[in-house]
Motif scaffolding. Structure first.
Motif, PDB file in Angstrom:
ATOM      1  N   ALA B 122     -11.704   5.818 -13.345  1.00  0.00           N
ATOM      2  CA  ALA B 122     -10.669   5.676 -14.156  1.00  0.00           C
ATOM      3  C   ALA B 122      -9.689   4.293 -13.630  1.00  0.00           C
ATOM      4  N   LEU B 123      -9.890   4.554 -12.274  1.00  0.00           N
ATOM      5  CA  LEU B 123      -8.863   3.612 -11.518  1.00  0.00           C
ATOM      6  C   LEU B 123      -9.580   2.042 -11.726  1.00  0.00           C
ATOM      7  N   LEU B 124     -10.674   1.952 -11.934  1.00  0.00           N
ATOM      8  CA  LEU B 124     -11.464   0.824 -11.721  1.00  0.00           C
ATOM      9  C   LEU B 124     -11.257   0.177 -13.279  1.00  0.00           C
ATOM     10  N   LEU B 125     -11.229   1.276 -14.216  1.00  0.00           N
ATOM     11  CA  LEU B 125     -10.924   0.573 -15.655  1.00  0.00           C
ATOM     12  C   LEU B 125      -9.737   0.438 -15.920  1.00  0.00           C
ATOM     13  N   SER B 126      -8.756   0.874 -15.279  1.00  0.00           N
ATOM     14  CA  SER B 126      -7.243   0.771 -15.720  1.00  0.00           C
ATOM     15  C   SER B 126      -6.950  -0.682 -15.669  1.00  0.00           C
ATOM     16  N   ALA B 127      -5.896  -0.822 -16.776  1.00  0.00           N
ATOM     17  CA  ALA B 127      -5.320  -2.204 -16.773  1.00  0.00           C
ATOM     18  C   ALA B 127      -3.893  -2.257 -16.555  1.00  0.00           C
ATOM     19  N   ASN B 131      -0.842   3.369 -14.828  1.00  0.00           N
ATOM     20  CA  ASN B 131      -2.332   4.069 -14.751  1.00  0.00           C
ATOM     21  C   ASN B 131      -3.033   3.736 -13.563  1.00  0.00           C
ATOM     22  N   LEU B 132      -2.806   2.789 -12.912  1.00  0.00           N
ATOM     23  CA  LEU B 132      -3.438   2.714 -11.452  1.00  0.00           C
ATOM     24  C   LEU B 132      -2.881   3.629 -10.616  1.00  0.00           C
ATOM     25  N   TYR B 133      -1.303   3.720 -10.777  1.00  0.00           N
ATOM     26  CA  TYR B 133      -0.713   4.746  -9.895  1.00  0.00           C
ATOM     27  C   TYR B 133      -1.291   6.288  -9.968  1.00  0.00           C
ATOM     28  N   VAL B 134      -1.519   6.558 -11.204  1.00  0.00           N
ATOM     29  CA  VAL B 134      -1.755   7.772 -11.286  1.00  0.00           C
ATOM     30  C   VAL B 134      -3.279   8.176 -10.889  1.00  0.00           C
ATOM     31  N   THR B 135      -4.191   7.234 -11.313  1.00  0.00           N
ATOM     32  CA  THR B 135      -5.647   7.180 -10.823  1.00  0.00           C
ATOM     33  C   THR B 135      -5.539   7.191  -9.344  1.00  0.00           C
ATOM     34  N   LEU B 136      -4.924   6.526  -8.653  1.00  0.00           N
ATOM     35  CA  LEU B 136      -4.884   6.249  -7.257  1.00  0.00           C
ATOM     36  C   LEU B 136      -4.576   7.598  -6.706  1.00  0.00           C
ATOM     37  N   GLU B 137      -3.371   8.256  -7.283  1.00  0.00           N
ATOM     38  CA  GLU B 137      -2.998   9.578  -6.649  1.00  0.00           C
ATOM     39  C   GLU B 137      -4.008  10.610  -6.660  1.00  0.00           C
ATOM     40  N   LEU B 138      -4.775  10.456  -7.893  1.00  0.00           N
ATOM     41  CA  LEU B 138      -5.750  11.410  -8.029  1.00  0.00           C
ATOM     42  C   LEU B 138      -6.978  11.326  -7.044  1.00  0.00           C
ATOM     43  N   VAL B 139      -7.127   9.979  -6.701  1.00  0.00           N
ATOM     44  CA  VAL B 139      -8.135   9.483  -5.766  1.00  0.00           C
ATOM     45  C   VAL B 139      -7.757  10.257  -4.501  1.00  0.00           C
ATOM     46  N   THR B 140      -6.530   9.863  -4.101  1.00  0.00           N
ATOM     47  CA  THR B 140      -6.070  10.320  -2.746  1.00  0.00           C
ATOM     48  C   THR B 140      -5.933  11.846  -2.560  1.00  0.00           C
ATOM     49  N   MET B 168       4.123   8.875   0.813  1.00  0.00           N
ATOM     50  CA  MET B 168       5.077   8.040   1.167  1.00  0.00           C
ATOM     51  C   MET B 168       4.701   6.735   0.731  1.00  0.00           C
ATOM     52  N   ALA B 169       3.319   6.156   0.550  1.00  0.00           N
ATOM     53  CA  ALA B 169       2.905   5.094   0.026  1.00  0.00           C
ATOM     54  C   ALA B 169       2.961   5.088  -1.564  1.00  0.00           C
ATOM     55  N   SER B 170       2.634   6.113  -1.930  1.00  0.00           N
ATOM     56  CA  SER B 170       2.644   6.381  -3.404  1.00  0.00           C
ATOM     57  C   SER B 170       4.140   6.117  -3.771  1.00  0.00           C
ATOM     58  N   LEU B 174       5.274   3.366  -6.438  1.00  0.00           N
ATOM     59  CA  LEU B 174       5.985   3.760  -7.902  1.00  0.00           C
ATOM     60  C   LEU B 174       7.329   2.892  -7.802  1.00  0.00           C
ATOM     61  N   LEU B 175       8.007   3.010  -6.838  1.00  0.00           N
ATOM     62  CA  LEU B 175       9.244   2.165  -6.652  1.00  0.00           C
ATOM     63  C   LEU B 175       8.964   0.699  -7.348  1.00  0.00           C
ATOM     64  N   GLY B 176       8.075   0.124  -6.496  1.00  0.00           N
ATOM     65  CA  GLY B 176       7.655  -1.231  -7.035  1.00  0.00           C
ATOM     66  C   GLY B 176       7.236  -1.211  -8.549  1.00  0.00           C
ATOM     67  N   VAL B 177       6.506  -0.263  -9.262  1.00  0.00           N
ATOM     68  CA  VAL B 177       6.109  -0.324 -10.557  1.00  0.00           C
ATOM     69  C   VAL B 177       7.406  -0.352 -11.259  1.00  0.00           C
ATOM     70  N   GLY B 178       8.260   0.559 -10.914  1.00  0.00           N
ATOM     71  CA  GLY B 178       9.511   0.619 -11.505  1.00  0.00           C
ATOM     72  C   GLY B 178      10.391  -0.775 -11.726  1.00  0.00           C
ATOM     73  N   LEU B 179      10.344  -1.363 -10.615  1.00  0.00           N
ATOM     74  CA  LEU B 179      11.006  -2.708 -10.510  1.00  0.00           C
ATOM     75  C   LEU B 179      10.264  -3.522 -11.459  1.00  0.00           C
ATOM     76  N   VAL B 180       9.001  -3.608 -11.511  1.00  0.00           N
ATOM     77  CA  VAL B 180       8.247  -4.632 -12.221  1.00  0.00           C
ATOM     78  C   VAL B 180       8.774  -4.265 -13.756  1.00  0.00           C
ATOM     79  N   TYR B 181       8.656  -3.114 -13.895  1.00  0.00           N
ATOM     80  CA  TYR B 181       8.949  -2.653 -15.438  1.00  0.00           C
ATOM     81  C   TYR B 181      10.304  -3.087 -15.996  1.00  0.00           C
ATOM     82  N   ALA B 182      11.375  -2.872 -15.008  1.00  0.00           N
ATOM     83  CA  ALA B 182      12.601  -3.357 -15.241  1.00  0.00           C
ATOM     84  C   ALA B 182      12.748  -5.048 -15.429  1.00  0.00           C
ATOM     85  N   GLU B 183      11.805  -5.511 -14.591  1.00  0.00           N
ATOM     86  CA  GLU B 183      12.014  -7.060 -14.831  1.00  0.00           C
ATOM     87  C   GLU B 183      11.233  -7.647 -15.712  1.00  0.00           C
TER      88      GLU B 183
END
Lengths: 498, 482, 547
Positions: B122-127, B131-140, B168-170, B174-183
């Protein structure tokens, strides 16, 4: 049909021993008879195939196997005069060494492993011989490092493992530099096949400094195996390996691969004229000369037979380098022919040293007293090898020396004669005392460690040494014969110096 | 049809995991077979498709871009998918010997295993970034669970530390993702490139995401969790973790760097990342050289080898891209082979202390052979996949006149040779000491065979480079300024 | 092919000796007579040219080598005959050396080109070592060591010369060599060759091996060493050091002076010795001085090469036969009877150039050619004084020979008287054949007699002179210096640490690295690192914006 044959033949020739090696690995320790016959059969088959290729090449064909490894980078196995020279030499000596090794290791452990790597080692050598470009050469060159290391550390003693470590340290560092040089060269030129007279010569690159640095990087890469001073340290240490391995290292495969690489580098990659234009020949010749003298001087100080022989190799292999570095047709003949001659003589010496150690436990020089009476045939072979190394006629070493000296004079490098003479004298100084001990001193009451050797084994071992000694004399004595290595090499060299 | 295939890649393993938990013990083996065997056959038509079209996009459940989940398959994803599927199957073979599906351990192990596979797919397919965050969590999380199946104290402690750091890394990510969305108002990986202007906010967002991902991919000096986790997990688990799990977070970094931030001029931070990679190569190798346990050597080797994947940032051209991709695949196969073999050795000797490995070539010839073959590839000696990767890296560095990087790569190969030959010398050539008798349980042939196949594949990559390099060339985000 | 038998048969016999007891008996029976095979190519005059052995083999006999072939076939055969009766220790090795040396000598004599000559010369030099060390006493080992050292040094010089010639001419025949003065004149090759061959001839100061080797070798071996093998060096000179018209005259004069120094030096040093074979060895050195004088004529008058070569051939034949006869005498108790003393005296007188002897013949021819070649008038008396000196030295030898007798009478070996007879006749025959017999006149007779008379006068008062004036020098004189040098044992340098270093696995920072790594695993540190890296990255990402 013919095209198919031309395509596959080089590959098959290279892979014959690899298949044998793998079967030996898989069959394991217990199947001794299978192993023995497989070894001999593979060696014979390989010789046959090399002979077949030889005939085809003589008939004017160029067997060539080519497959793309990376886009634009081909793995090329091709038979030309030079590769046949080396291939024939190693195929012949492999056969002899195999027979010797089978007898030598009759009662030792881990034979499957030994012979497996032994066969792989010959595969790599054959690949080096047939390599049609520098990348292919590099690949098999690395493979050779990999497959000889298990042989060097075969006995598993602390000294063996330490020497294996040194071996790797030198060879792998060398090959890292080799790789950088290779990348650089490919960056400048793209993948070039070996061409007689040099593939770089016609490119007109105007990159003299880069070419010089590349040359030296590649020289270091090959110089490690060719044991050029100061890259020679691994070779004397590696003599802790069993005698057949030493024979393989010193005569059939490893140092020869290095020297052969230098020949390819000078003759087929850079080309003699470019090497001369860039002024690379002289420094290399000086380096080779230093190696020749230094190796001989160190040999004087060794009291272990095999160690003395090892330092002698350091010195002698550089004759090849010296010959091609001097340049000019005659000296090049001298260098190339020494590839064959040194192999024959040194393999004889190591066979004999192995027999002395295996039969009577004689390993040190002072233990050699009177061994000529006990093992006359072996001692006679040893004598032939030693006298040949000194360069006395009619043994083959003399022919090399003659051509090297004459070739040096022909291109006005008179100092080389001084090196040759110094080496001759030093060789005499470290070999003649051995001969005196062997033949003229009274034998001791008790040999250091006498072993019972069955008749068949001793026949195989002594027979091998006699065979190589005889050939060493014959190729010198019959040097003028149309089928002799000398005539062959002369034919090859006329291609480089039309 | 294609959509179904993509969905199968993700949902078949998930379905398998659910079924495993529900079905009776005796069915589990069959379920495993049913959900894994079709995977390569799903990939085959996809490969043909990508070879023709180069790209395939789909919106999951029909919702379009900003709201719905979008999947995107390109050559890079496809390549890593292939790697993952092969690893799943081959390492799975090795694992099936250790964790019999019908046993209790099997019940703990296999669902997690399938979840891991599904997560990676799923991670490899996510665009998009979320979704990358979610799948990466799943993998981890699946990975951590798998480490814990080792059951030993050390394994649990390592899993715990991994978990803390990964969380911590996640959060950072996620913080980064939030900022990106805001921007930017969108999270689509491939649309962000235009939407996101370089600026303080977007730079901060990028840094936050990168920092999180660097931890997850254990890039030096953030690798602290990796050796313990990989060194103490069961053999097949270590194999997967080292071969693919850490790679997928690097995959995300690549995506962020070359797609999202593709037209930013980033030489200086690229150099920093490259230097981290260089540090990883040197430091990881040095530590691998001083380890006392086989699996720790291999784990530190992973730290070192991951460094190569960072060299793409400073070198940043097509050749380097191909080199990095090739290295990723070759290293994945070789490392998996090494860990499978090391796992077999550990199981059969009860210890993987290097001192006790003497004379092993007599007792476990096949595993030692695997070890040797995989080592050849890792050292980058020809002919092997590792060699091709090294060759391409060197060529890339040469083209840019980057002598320092050339020297580093050459040195890295030498260091790898140093620590791997040390292992080989110890296993094969040191005389066996007679002091202690070691318990020897023959490892299952299947496990040894799986390792051998992996190693052979790593070597074989040295001969069949053209298709993979073709895929990588197609995947190169060519607009990128070098 | 038949030319090769003279070279191959001795080698075949060596193999037979080592093959087994029965074949050894046959081989030893045949061995003494194998030198006679050398006569075959001479008599038939068949030349041989083959391309395939070595670098091309050319064999044949010409005027230069004919006297030496005659010498070898007579003296070597007779010495071998005596050896067959008298050498009974270590026979296999003695005869191996003997036959191998013969084979080498045969090749040297017959060789027609550079490569073949060098091959023969090497075989000869090395196998002579076996003859020198036959006794296997400490003295013999030492003599052998010094012989081999000097021989190899000589070989080295020869190799330099040979390779230089080869570089320019390939593998030239000797006639080609003579025909290419333009190559030789600029090349130092000739002088390397000159020095290299001088070792074998024992030209002072390269003579030191001779007085050491001759006393320790078995009698027949000394005979061939002194009588024949040294002449291989001479042949080398004649073949490969040709005088060229363009050579400056000073070269010839230099050789002349060197020859005189050797001629007198050999005598003076010989007079200080106490062993008969040593004295005879010094006599050889002195006589080789004469040969060098004759050789210098080639350079003084290059246009008269043929005549000078003939004289040198005569000189060599004369000296070879007589000296071999004197050495063979040493194995036959010459002091036992008057007849034996007479047999000893005959060759001695001949060497001292008494009238009507072959020595006189040779010396007279030499004198005449020198008269033509140089304007120096002082040479005649000086040459006469060399005869005087030789007479003195041989008187000393005669005195020592009188002491050689044993309590039990033993039979005289027939080889010795045969050789004496041959020495009386053969040179005359050669001289007659090459027109070197000068008419006898009273002046000539006087010139030949006065040195002997003076010698007799000196001998009459010798007790007064020699007992006090001449120190007792060690055999090999200058070897003392060499010994002193060699005694300083070569320094035990260790150029190469061959002991493997073991620092690789346990290299120093290992412990430090592991500790560092353990601290890294602590979570706070890991977090801090993350912050630092992120911060750095952030700085770098944002830096362009700041600037």
């Amino acid at each position: 049909m013919m095209d198919q044959l031309m395509f596959w033949l080089p590959l098959v020739t290279v892979l014959v021993s690899a298949v044998a090696g793998i079967v030996i690995f898989v069959a394991g320790e217990r199947h001794q008879r299978l192993r023995t016959w497989l070894n001999i059969a593979a060696a014979l088959l390989k010789l046959l195939l090399v002979g077949l290729i030889g005939l085809l090449v003589m008939a004017g064909n160029v067997p060539e196997f080519r497959v793309a490894l990376l886009p634009g980078l081909d793995l090329v196995l091709r038979a030309d005069g030079l590769s046949l020279l080396f291939a024939t030499l190693s195929a012949l000596l492999w056969l002899v060494t195999t027979i010797y090794a089978i007898a030598y290791l009759e009662h030792s452990p881990n034979r499957a492993r030994f012979f497996g790597f032994f066969s792989l080692c010959v595969t790599s050598t054959m690949g080096i011989a047939m390599a049609g470009n520098l990348l292919t050469f590099f690949i098999f060159y690395e493979l050779l490092t990999l497959t000889t290391w298990p042989l060097v550390v075969h006995t598993g003693s602390a000294a063996a493992i330490a020497s294996g470590r040194t071996y790797l340290r030198y060879t792998l560092t060398g090959s890292a530099l080799f790789l950088i040089g290779l990348i650089w060269l490919y960056g400048l030129t793209g993948g070039q096949d070996f061409i007689a007279g040099g593939s770089l010569a016609d490119l007109d690159l105007n990159q003299n400094w880069s070419l010089k640095i590349i040359f030296w990087l590649l020289v270091i890469g090959m110089g490690v195996k060719a044991a050029l001073v100061p890259l020679h340290r691994w070779l004397p240490l590696a003599m802790v390996a069993p005698a057949p391995v030493s024979a393989l290292l010193h005569a059939v495969a490893v140092v020869k691969a290095g020297a052969f690489g230098l020949v390819r580098l000078i003759e087929d990659v850079f080309g003699p004229s470019l090497v001369a234009d860039l002024g690379l020949g002289l420094p290399l010749a000086v380096l080779a000369s230093i190696t020749i003298v230094y190796g001989s001087v160190l040999a004087l100080y060794q009291d272990d037979i095999k160690k003395r022989l090892a330092f002698s190799t350091v010195s002698q292999v550089s004759y090849i380098t010296l010959g091609v570095a001097i340049g000019g047709p005659v000296a090049t003949i001298g260098g190339l022919i020494h590839l064959v001659h040194q192999g024959l003589m040194k393999i004889t010496l190591f066979f004999c040293a192995g027999i002395f150690a295996n039969f009577l436990g004689v390993k040190k020089i002072e233990q050699l007293d009177g061994i000529g009476r006990r093992l006359p045939w072996t001692s006679a072979s040893f004598t032939v090898g030693a006298l040949g190394m000194i360069g006395l006629p009619p043994i083959s070493g003399f022919i090399s020396k003659w051509y090297l000296g004459a070739g040096a004079v022909a291109v006005g490098q008179h100092w080389v004669i001084g090196v040759l003479v110094a080496s001759t004298l030093l060789n005499a100084a470290y070999f003649l005392p051995l001969l005196k001990r062997i033949w003229l001193q009274p034998p001791p009451e008790q040999w250091p460690a006498e072993h019972r050797i069955s008749r068949l084994e001793s026949a195989a071992m002594v027979g091998s040494s006699i065979t190589t000694a005889t050939v060493a004399v014959a190729v010198g004595l019959l040097a003028g014969f149309p089928l002799s290595p000398l005539s062959w090499v002369t034919g090859i060299v006329t291609e480089y110096f039309p | 049809m294609t959509e179904a295939l993509l969905a199968a890649l993700v949902f078949l393993p998930v379905l398998g995991a659910c079924l495993l938990l529900l079905a009776p013990a005796s069915w589990r083996a069959a379920i495993l077979l049913v959900v894994t065997v079709p995977l390569p056959f799903c990939l085959l038509p996809l490969t043909v498709l990508i070879a023709d079209a180069g790209l395939f996009e789909m919106a999951l459940a029909g919702h379009p871009a900003p709201l719905g989940i979008r999947w995107r398959l390109d050559a890079l994803s496809l390549l890593i998918l292939w790697l993952n599927v092969s690893l799943m199957i081959l390492v799975g073979l090795a694992a099936s010997a250790r964790f019999a599906p019908a046993s209790v351990e099997g019940l703990r192990f296999w669902p997690l295993w399938l979840l891991l596979a599904a997560g990676i797919h799923a991670l490899l397919l996510s665009a998009d970034l979320f979704n990358l965050y979610v799948t990466l969590e799943l993998v981890t999380l699946a990975g951590i669970g798998l480490i814990a199946t080792g059951g030993s104290g050390a394994a649990l402690r390592a899993a715990m530390r991994y978990l803390l750091l990964a969380l911590m890394a996640s959060l950072l990510y996620l913080l980064g993702v939030g900022l990106v969305y805001a921007e930017a108002g969108t999270l689509d990986l491939y649309q962000l490139g235009e939407a996101l202007e370089p600026g303080l906010l977007s730079a901060t967002a990028l840094v936050l995401m990168l920092a999180g991902l660097l931890v997850k991919s254990a890039v030096f000096p953030l690798h602290a969790w990796l050796p313990a986790a990989h060194g103490n997990a069961p053999g097949p688990v270590s194999a997967l973790l080292s071969a693919i799990v850490v790679k997928v977070s690097i995959y995300i970094i690549w995506r962020l760097w070359f797609w999202t931030a593709g037209d930013w001029q980033l030489p200086a931070p690229g150099l920093l990342l490259g230097l981290l990679g260089g540090g990883a190569i040197l430091y990881g190798s040095a530590l691998a050289l001083v380890q006392k346990r086989l699996k720790m050597v291999v784990a530190y080797s992973t730290v070192a080898q991951l460094g190569y994947l960072m060299l793409i940032f400073p070198l940043s051209n097509l050749l380097a891209w191909q080199a990095a991709g090739y290295h990723l695949v070759a290293h994945g196969l070789a490392k998996a082979a090494l860990f499978v073999a090391a796992g077999n050795i550990l199981v059969s000797l009860g210890s993987d202390r290097l001192r006790r490995l003497a004379g092993l070539d007599q007792r476990l010839p096949m595993d030692v052979f695997t070890l040797a073959l995989a080592s050849v590839s890792l050292m980058g000696l020809p002919p092997s996949g590792g060699f091709v990767g090294k060759w391409l890296f060197l060529q890339a560095a040469y083209e840019q006149g980057a002598w320092g990087w050339m020297a580093l790569i050459a040195l890295g190969g030498l260091l790898a040779a140093a620590y791997l030959f040390r292992v080989l010398a110890l296993t094969c050539f040191h005389p066996r000491s007679h002091g202690h008798s070691t318990r020897l349980r023959e490892p299952p042939t299947l496990a040894s065979l799986a390792g051998l196949l992996l190693a052979l594949a790593a070597i074989g990559l040295g001969f069949a480079s053209a298709p993979i390099l073709g895929l990588l060339e197609a995947a190169w985000p060519g607009a990128m300024a070098p | 092919m038949s030319t090769l038998i003279a070279v191959l048969v001795p080698l075949a016999l060596v193999i037979l000796i080592h093959a087994g007891p029965a074949s050894r008996r046959v081989a030893l029976f045949l061995a003494p007579w194998s030198p006679l095979l050398l006569l075959w190519p001479w008599l038939t005059g068949i030349d041989l040219a083959m391309d395939w052995p070595l670098l091309g083999l050319r064999l044949g006999v010409d005027a230069t080598s004919a006297p030496l072939i005659l010498l070898t076939s007579i003296a070597w055969t007779l010495a071998g005959w005596q050896a067959n009766g008298q050498v009974d220790k270590n026979r296999a090795w003695f005869w191996s050396g003997w036959l191998a040396a013969l084979s080498g000598m045969g090749l040297v004599l017959l060789a027609g080109n550079l490569g073949s000559f060098y091959l023969g010369y090497v075989v000869l030099s090395l196998s002579a070592y076996l003859l020198v060390t036959h006794a296997r006493s400490n003295e013999a080992w030492r003599a052998g060591r010094i012989y081999l050292g000097l021989a190899l040094a000589g070989e080295a010089a020869i190799l330099v010369g040979v390779l230089m010639l080869a570089g320019q001419l390939g593998n030239p025949g000797f006639d080609e060599l003579l025909a290419s003065p333009e190559v030789l004149i600029d090349s130092p090759a000739r002088w390397f060759l000159m020095v290299g061959f001088a070792v074998k001839l024992g030209i002072i100061p390269l003579h030191i091996w001779l007085p050491l080797a001759h006393p320790v070798a078995p009698v027949p071996a000394s005979a061939i060493l002194s009588g024949i093998i040294v002449k291989a060096g001479l042949l080398g000179w004649l073949r490969m050091v040709p005088a060229l018209a363009a050579d400056p005259l000073i070269l010839g004069q230099l050789f002349l002076v060197l020859g005189l120094v050797t001629a007198f030096g050999g005598v003076l040093l010989g007079l200080t010795q106490r062993r008969i074979k040593t004295v005879l060895a010094y006599s050889t050195i002195s006589q080789m001085g004469l040969v060098l004088i004759a050789f210098s004529v080639l350079f003084l008058a290059p246009d008269q090469r043929d005549a000078a070569v003939a004289i040198i051939g005569l000189l060599a034949l004369h000296h070879g036969l007589n000296k071999a006869a004197l050495f063979l005498a040493c194995g036959n108790q010459p002091g036992q009877t008057r007849l034996r003393l007479l047999l000893f005296a005959l060759p001695a007188i001949s060497l001292a150039a008494a009238p009507l002897t072959t020595g006189y013949l040779a010396k007279n021819a030499l004198k005449n050619s020198l008269d033509e070649a140089t304007p120096w008038t002082w040479l005649d008396p000086v040459l006469a004084v060399t005869s005087l000196a030789t007479a003195l030295l041989l008187w000393k030898a005669f005195g020592l020979a009188r002491g050689l007798r044993s309590s039990q009478p033993d039979r005289i070996h027939p080889a010795w008287p045969t050789l004496v007879a041959a020495a009386l006749v053969a040179p005359w025959w050669l001289a007659a054949n090459s027109n070197l017999v000068a008419p006898l006149s009273s002046y000539v007779l006087f010139a030949a007699v006065w040195p002997l008379a003076a010698a007799a006068a000196i001998i009459a008062v010798h007790a007064l002179l020699f007992a006090r004036l001449l120190p007792k020098l060690p055999e090999g004189d200058l070897v003392v210096i060499l010994d002193a040098l060699l005694e300083q044992r070569a320094p035990r340098l260790r150029f190469d640490r061959t002991a493997p270093s073991r620092r690789f696995i346990n290299f120093k920072p290992a412990r430090w690295l592991r500790r560092l790594e353990r601290q890294q695993r602590q979570l706070p540190l890991a977090g801090l690192t993350m912050l630092v890296i992120g911060g750095l990255l952030w700085l770098l990402l944002w830096a362009p914006g700041w600037l």
